[in-house]
Structure formats: C-alpha cells, structure tokens
Motif scaffolding. Sequence first.
Motif, short mmCIF file in Angstrom:
data_model
loop_
_atom_site.label_atom_id
_atom_site.label_comp_id
_atom_site.label_asym_id
_atom_site.label_seq_id
_atom_site.Cartn_x
_atom_site.Cartn_y
_atom_site.Cartn_z
N GLY A 48 -32.17 -21.06 -22.90
CA GLY A 48 -33.48 -20.77 -22.34
C GLY A 48 -33.95 -19.33 -22.56
O GLY A 48 -35.13 -19.04 -22.43
N TYR A 49 -33.02 -18.42 -22.87
CA TYR A 49 -33.42 -17.02 -23.09
C TYR A 49 -34.40 -16.92 -24.26
O TYR A 49 -35.28 -16.07 -24.26
CB TYR A 49 -32.21 -16.14 -23.37
N LEU A 50 -34.26 -17.77 -25.25
CA LEU A 50 -35.14 -17.71 -26.41
C LEU A 50 -36.58 -18.05 -26.04
O LEU A 50 -37.53 -17.47 -26.56
CB LEU A 50 -34.64 -18.65 -27.51
N PHE A 51 -36.75 -18.95 -25.10
CA PHE A 51 -38.10 -19.36 -24.68
C PHE A 51 -38.87 -18.20 -24.05
O PHE A 51 -40.08 -18.13 -24.16
CB PHE A 51 -37.99 -20.54 -23.71
N PHE A 52 -38.16 -17.30 -23.39
CA PHE A 52 -38.79 -16.16 -22.73
C PHE A 52 -38.56 -14.87 -23.50
O PHE A 52 -38.37 -13.81 -22.92
CB PHE A 52 -38.24 -16.03 -21.30
N SER A 53 -38.60 -14.95 -24.81
CA SER A 53 -38.24 -13.82 -25.65
C SER A 53 -39.21 -12.65 -25.58
O SER A 53 -38.92 -11.58 -26.08
CB SER A 53 -38.05 -14.26 -27.10
N SER A 54 -40.37 -12.82 -24.95
CA SER A 54 -41.29 -11.69 -24.85
C SER A 54 -40.85 -10.70 -23.77
O SER A 54 -41.21 -9.53 -23.83
CB SER A 54 -42.71 -12.18 -24.55
N MET A 55 -40.06 -11.15 -22.80
CA MET A 55 -39.66 -10.24 -21.73
C MET A 55 -38.15 -10.04 -21.59
O MET A 55 -37.71 -9.02 -21.11
CB MET A 55 -40.21 -10.74 -20.40
N LEU A 56 -37.38 -11.00 -22.01
CA LEU A 56 -35.94 -10.93 -21.73
C LEU A 56 -35.17 -9.89 -22.53
O LEU A 56 -34.25 -9.29 -21.98
CB LEU A 56 -35.30 -12.31 -21.91
N PRO A 57 -35.49 -9.62 -23.79
CA PRO A 57 -34.69 -8.60 -24.49
C PRO A 57 -34.67 -7.27 -23.75
O PRO A 57 -33.62 -6.64 -23.61
CB PRO A 57 -35.36 -8.49 -25.85
N GLN A 58 -35.80 -6.83 -23.24
CA GLN A 58 -35.85 -5.56 -22.51
C GLN A 58 -34.96 -5.62 -21.26
O GLN A 58 -34.22 -4.70 -20.97
CB GLN A 58 -37.29 -5.25 -22.12
N ARG A 59 -35.03 -6.72 -20.54
CA ARG A 59 -34.23 -6.90 -19.33
C ARG A 59 -32.74 -6.91 -19.67
O ARG A 59 -31.93 -6.26 -19.01
CB ARG A 59 -34.63 -8.22 -18.68
N ILE A 60 -32.38 -7.63 -20.71
CA ILE A 60 -30.98 -7.74 -21.11
C ILE A 60 -30.44 -6.39 -21.58
O ILE A 60 -29.38 -5.94 -21.15
CB ILE A 60 -30.81 -8.82 -22.20
N PHE A 61 -31.17 -5.72 -22.46
CA PHE A 61 -30.69 -4.44 -23.00
C PHE A 61 -30.68 -3.33 -21.96
O PHE A 61 -29.91 -2.39 -22.07
CB PHE A 61 -31.51 -4.03 -24.23
N CYS A 62 -31.49 -3.44 -20.93
CA CYS A 62 -31.46 -2.47 -19.85
C CYS A 62 -30.15 -2.58 -19.06
O CYS A 62 -29.52 -1.59 -18.73
CB CYS A 62 -32.66 -2.68 -18.93
N VAL A 63 -29.75 -3.80 -18.79
CA VAL A 63 -28.54 -4.04 -18.00
C VAL A 63 -27.28 -3.92 -18.86
O VAL A 63 -26.26 -3.41 -18.42
CB VAL A 63 -28.60 -5.43 -17.33
N ALA A 64 -27.34 -4.38 -20.10
CA ALA A 64 -26.16 -4.39 -20.97
C ALA A 64 -26.54 -3.93 -22.38
O ALA A 64 -26.69 -4.75 -23.29
CB ALA A 64 -25.57 -5.79 -21.00
N PRO A 65 -26.73 -2.61 -22.58
CA PRO A 65 -27.21 -2.11 -23.88
C PRO A 65 -26.24 -2.34 -25.03
O PRO A 65 -26.63 -2.24 -26.19
CB PRO A 65 -27.45 -0.62 -23.63
N TRP A 66 -25.02 -2.67 -24.75
CA TRP A 66 -24.00 -2.89 -25.78
C TRP A 66 -24.02 -4.32 -26.32
O TRP A 66 -23.29 -4.65 -27.24
CB TRP A 66 -22.62 -2.61 -25.20
N ILE A 67 -24.88 -5.13 -25.79
CA ILE A 67 -24.87 -6.56 -26.07
C ILE A 67 -25.21 -6.89 -27.53
O ILE A 67 -25.94 -6.17 -28.19
CB ILE A 67 -25.85 -7.28 -25.12
N LYS A 68 -24.65 -7.97 -27.99
CA LYS A 68 -25.00 -8.55 -29.30
C LYS A 68 -25.61 -9.91 -29.02
O LYS A 68 -25.05 -10.71 -28.28
CB LYS A 68 -23.75 -8.74 -30.18
N LEU A 69 -26.76 -10.16 -29.60
CA LEU A 69 -27.43 -11.44 -29.39
C LEU A 69 -27.22 -12.35 -30.59
O LEU A 69 -27.33 -11.90 -31.73
CB LEU A 69 -28.94 -11.23 -29.18
N VAL A 70 -26.95 -13.60 -30.32
CA VAL A 70 -26.83 -14.61 -31.37
C VAL A 70 -27.87 -15.68 -31.05
O VAL A 70 -27.90 -16.20 -29.93
CB VAL A 70 -25.42 -15.25 -31.40
N ILE A 71 -28.70 -15.97 -32.01
CA ILE A 71 -29.73 -16.98 -31.82
C ILE A 71 -29.50 -18.11 -32.82
O ILE A 71 -29.31 -17.85 -34.01
CB ILE A 71 -31.13 -16.38 -32.02
#
Length: 144
Positions: free
Chosen positions: A79-102
């Motif tokens: 479901g993260y992909l469906f909300f891709s206009s807002m979630l990347p900022q939220r995710i990278f704020c909390v976990a900037p080291w993250i790697k995303l796989v789509i």
Amino acid sequence: ANKSGTTSLSAYITQHPLVASSRTKELQFFLDKHFVENFLNDDGKSLVREARQKMYLTDYSSQKLIRDPSLISMDGTPGYLFFSSMLPQRIFCVAPWIKLVIILRNPVDRVYSNWAYMLRVGGKKQEDGNLEKAISDDLELLRA
C-alpha cells in the motif's frame, strides 16, 4: 503494488541470515491510519524519535537488532506505493538509511490476478464474476 509478488519477495529476503523479519509482512506503519494519530505533531511534523522507538519495539525483535547491529529489518507493505506522493518524505524522515524496493507488474495481469483473488477469498459471489463490470465499478469508485 498488490498482487505483484510482494509476499514471495518478502519470503525470499527474510531467508537471508542478516534480515530480521517483522511480526508481519505488511506493517503499514507509515500509512495515515497509524502514523498521523501517533507520530505527527500539531504542525504536521514527524516525531522522529517516538516513531523509531515504537516501530522497533512493536514490530521487530528489538533485542535481536540490538545484539546484532548488522541485521537489516524490512517492511513489505504494498500500500505504500499507492500513497507515493506523501510517504517517501515520511519514511525518509524516520529512517533515512532505508532502501526502497518497488515491484511492478503488467497492469492487465495484475488486474486479472486481483479479480481472481477477490472471487476466491474476497467474499465476491460467483455471479459477480464479470471482470469487465468489476473494472467499471472500480473506476466509478475512483471518480467518486
């Protein structure tokens, strides 16, 4: 995206000895229903420390991660992909080291797979099994 192989990919990844699996594949941690209530202040800014602590204490074996800092944790929420206009900022704020796989899939194959899945387990009746009508109904929902 849903019906694109996220369950299979998660199963393959969590077989690796350096991957710490979460309590469930789809944590949905960053979606509004959970995140906005608990981890945004009145100005809409993320409460980073609180979010990290909650995420690791609730969704992962935090002791395992503390004992071995080389471990990698993962979340397989399509479901993260469906909300891709807002979630990347939220995710990278909390976990900037993250790697995303789509994972993306041929849209026609994905629609058919989702429709067949809904007939099998989604409570749809066999007489509702008209794919063209299902697509038309979904388009109407999107327009509303």
